[in-house]
Design an enzyme around this catalytic site. Structure first.
Site, PDB file in Angstrom:
ATOM      1  N   ASN A  11     -49.538   2.842  47.657  1.00 54.73           N
ATOM      2  CA  ASN A  11     -49.254   1.639  46.865  1.00 54.73           C
ATOM      3  C   ASN A  11     -50.133   0.512  47.390  1.00 54.73           C
ATOM      4  OD1 ASN A  11     -48.237  -0.560  45.550  1.00 54.73           O
ATOM      5  ND2 ASN A  11     -46.171  -0.444  46.429  1.00 54.73           N
ATOM      6  N   LYS A  13     -50.590  -2.338  46.251  1.00 59.86           N
ATOM      7  CA  LYS A  13     -50.048  -3.680  45.977  1.00 59.86           C
ATOM      8  C   LYS A  13     -51.156  -4.578  45.416  1.00 59.86           C
ATOM      9  CE  LYS A  13     -46.446  -2.708  49.266  1.00 59.86           C
ATOM     10  NZ  LYS A  13     -45.478  -3.168  50.258  1.00 59.86           N
ATOM     11  N   HIS A  96     -39.483  -1.272  42.796  1.00 61.57           N
ATOM     12  CA  HIS A  96     -39.930  -1.619  44.157  1.00 61.57           C
ATOM     13  C   HIS A  96     -39.224  -2.894  44.613  1.00 61.57           C
ATOM     14  CE1 HIS A  96     -42.468  -2.715  47.535  1.00 61.57           C
ATOM     15  NE2 HIS A  96     -42.868  -1.465  47.553  1.00 61.57           N
ATOM     16  N   GLU A  98     -40.248  -5.369  46.125  1.00 62.14           N
ATOM     17  CA  GLU A  98     -40.988  -6.612  45.850  1.00 62.14           C
ATOM     18  C   GLU A  98     -40.782  -7.058  44.405  1.00 62.14           C
ATOM     19  OE1 GLU A  98     -44.756  -5.298  47.430  1.00 62.14           O
ATOM     20  OE2 GLU A  98     -43.811  -5.219  49.409  1.00 62.14           O
ATOM     21  N   GLU A 165     -37.009   3.056  50.696  1.00 64.48           N
ATOM     22  CA  GLU A 165     -37.794   2.047  51.411  1.00 64.48           C
ATOM     23  C   GLU A 165     -36.869   0.926  51.887  1.00 64.48           C
ATOM     24  OE1 GLU A 165     -42.187   2.123  50.187  1.00 64.48           O
ATOM     25  OE2 GLU A 165     -41.173   0.852  48.735  1.00 64.48           O
ATOM     26  N   GLY A 171     -43.961  -3.524  55.484  1.00 67.47           N
ATOM     27  CA  GLY A 171     -44.983  -4.478  55.902  1.00 67.47           C
ATOM     28  C   GLY A 171     -44.682  -5.190  57.211  1.00 67.47           C
ATOM     29  N   SER A 211     -43.808   0.823  56.582  1.00 65.30           N
ATOM     30  CA  SER A 211     -44.634   0.837  57.791  1.00 65.30           C
ATOM     31  C   SER A 211     -45.022   2.244  58.240  1.00 65.30           C
ATOM     32  CB  SER A 211     -43.946   0.064  58.925  1.00 65.30           C
ATOM     33  OG  SER A 211     -43.784  -1.304  58.579  1.00 65.30           O
TER      34      SER A 211
HETATM   35  P1  13P Z   1     -45.974  -0.758  54.018  1.00 65.83           P
HETATM   36  O1  13P Z   1     -46.412   0.674  54.228  1.00 65.83           O
HETATM   37  O2  13P Z   1     -47.092  -1.740  54.034  1.00 65.83           O
HETATM   38  O3  13P Z   1     -44.830  -1.104  54.924  1.00 65.83           O
HETATM   39  O4  13P Z   1     -45.402  -0.829  52.510  1.00 65.83           O
HETATM   40  C1  13P Z   1     -44.472   0.111  52.092  1.00 65.83           C
HETATM   41  C2  13P Z   1     -44.271  -0.046  50.649  1.00 65.83           C
HETATM   42  O5  13P Z   1     -43.702  -1.021  50.181  1.00 65.83           O
HETATM   43  C3  13P Z   1     -44.794   1.012  49.769  1.00 65.83           C
HETATM   44  O6  13P Z   1     -44.335   0.845  48.463  1.00 65.83           O
END
Ligand code: 13P
Length: 251
Positions: A11, A13, A96, A98, A165, A171, A211
């Protein structure tokens, strides 16, 4: 039961210029095309989806979108529908954290998006996970997110992948321990079994995300209820993402 084929999603982003995206796509294809033992889904930003479709055409790498609107078309400035994505992607991430927490996506919207993805013949990666302040009631949160996501579904579509997640792990570098991630993914599987039956739950692929990196992926890859990973930051680095995919495939 046939072994579930793990899925590794990258992903990206809201990262990469077009030049960077093209270079990353080329590198991933060179490193990962033909890899057996894991399905790989690359999810670039929407403007680079057709570049991804072109760059990965004829390879074993698949293309995913990061979000979708639930209507097939209409006066929704800036939105992208599932039938539009169907030309350039075969997967869509939905729900997600976010989208839920930064953009206020509601449970009803997640459910409508999930339906739209399936109606367009695409495969959803439904993301669920608790926030830090909810960690004393993780089971309730996960059950609610699954119930709301699948509201009105009388069977679990075979193509759905669930991504567990935990929001606090995204992150932050504070990845869940492999044992905790396994416990949560097993819990999700048991919830799916209660709702849709043991066979559907057994067949469903459940990823861990938060992460994930080349150093910690081995711990997740060997867990019985974790079927791959959804990778954010590390998916922007071809060498790191390749190492993660290879570790999953080898487990
Ligand atoms: P990170 O791997 O940067 O923690 O992000 C995970 C994520 O949100 C994947 O959708």
């Amino acid at each position: 039961m046939a072994r579930r084929l793990p899925v590794v999603g990258g992903n990206w982003k809201m990262h990469t210029t077009r030049t960077e995206a093209r270079a990353l796509l080329q590198a991933l294809r060179a490193d990962l095309d033909g890899l057996a033992g894991a399905q790989i889904v690359v999810c670039p930003p929407a403007p680079w989806l057709s570049d991804a479709a072109d760059a990965l055409a004829g390879s074993t790498l698949e293309v995913g979108a990061q979000d979708v609107h639930w209507e097939p078309n209409g006066a929704f400035t800036g939105a992208i529908s599932a039938p539009m994505l169907a030309g350039v992607a075969s997967w869509v991430i939905v729900g997600h954290s976010e989208r839920r927490h930064l953009f206020g996506e509601t449970a009803e919207e997640t459910n409508a998006k999930l339906r739209a993805i399936l109606a367009a013949g695409l495969r959803p990666i439904l993301a669920v996970g608790e926030r830090q302040e909810e960690s004393d009631r993780t089971a309730d949160i996960l059950r609610r997110q699954l119930d709301e996501g699948f509201l009105g579904f009388d069977r679990l579509p075979a193509d759905v992948v669930i991504a567990y997640e935990p929001v606090w792990a995204i992150g932050t570098g504070l990845a869940a321990t492999p044992d905790d991630a396994q416990t949560r993914c097993a819990l999700i599987r048991s919830m799916l079994a209660q709702r849709f039956g043991a066979a559907a739950a057994d067949n469903c692929r459940i990823q861990y995300g938060g992460s994930v990196n080349p150093q910690n992926i081995g711990g997740y890859a060997k867990q019985p209820d974790i079927d791959g990973a959804l990778v954010g930051g590390a998916s922007l680095d071809a060498a790191a993402f390749t190492a993660i995919c290879r570790a999953v495939a080898a487990a």
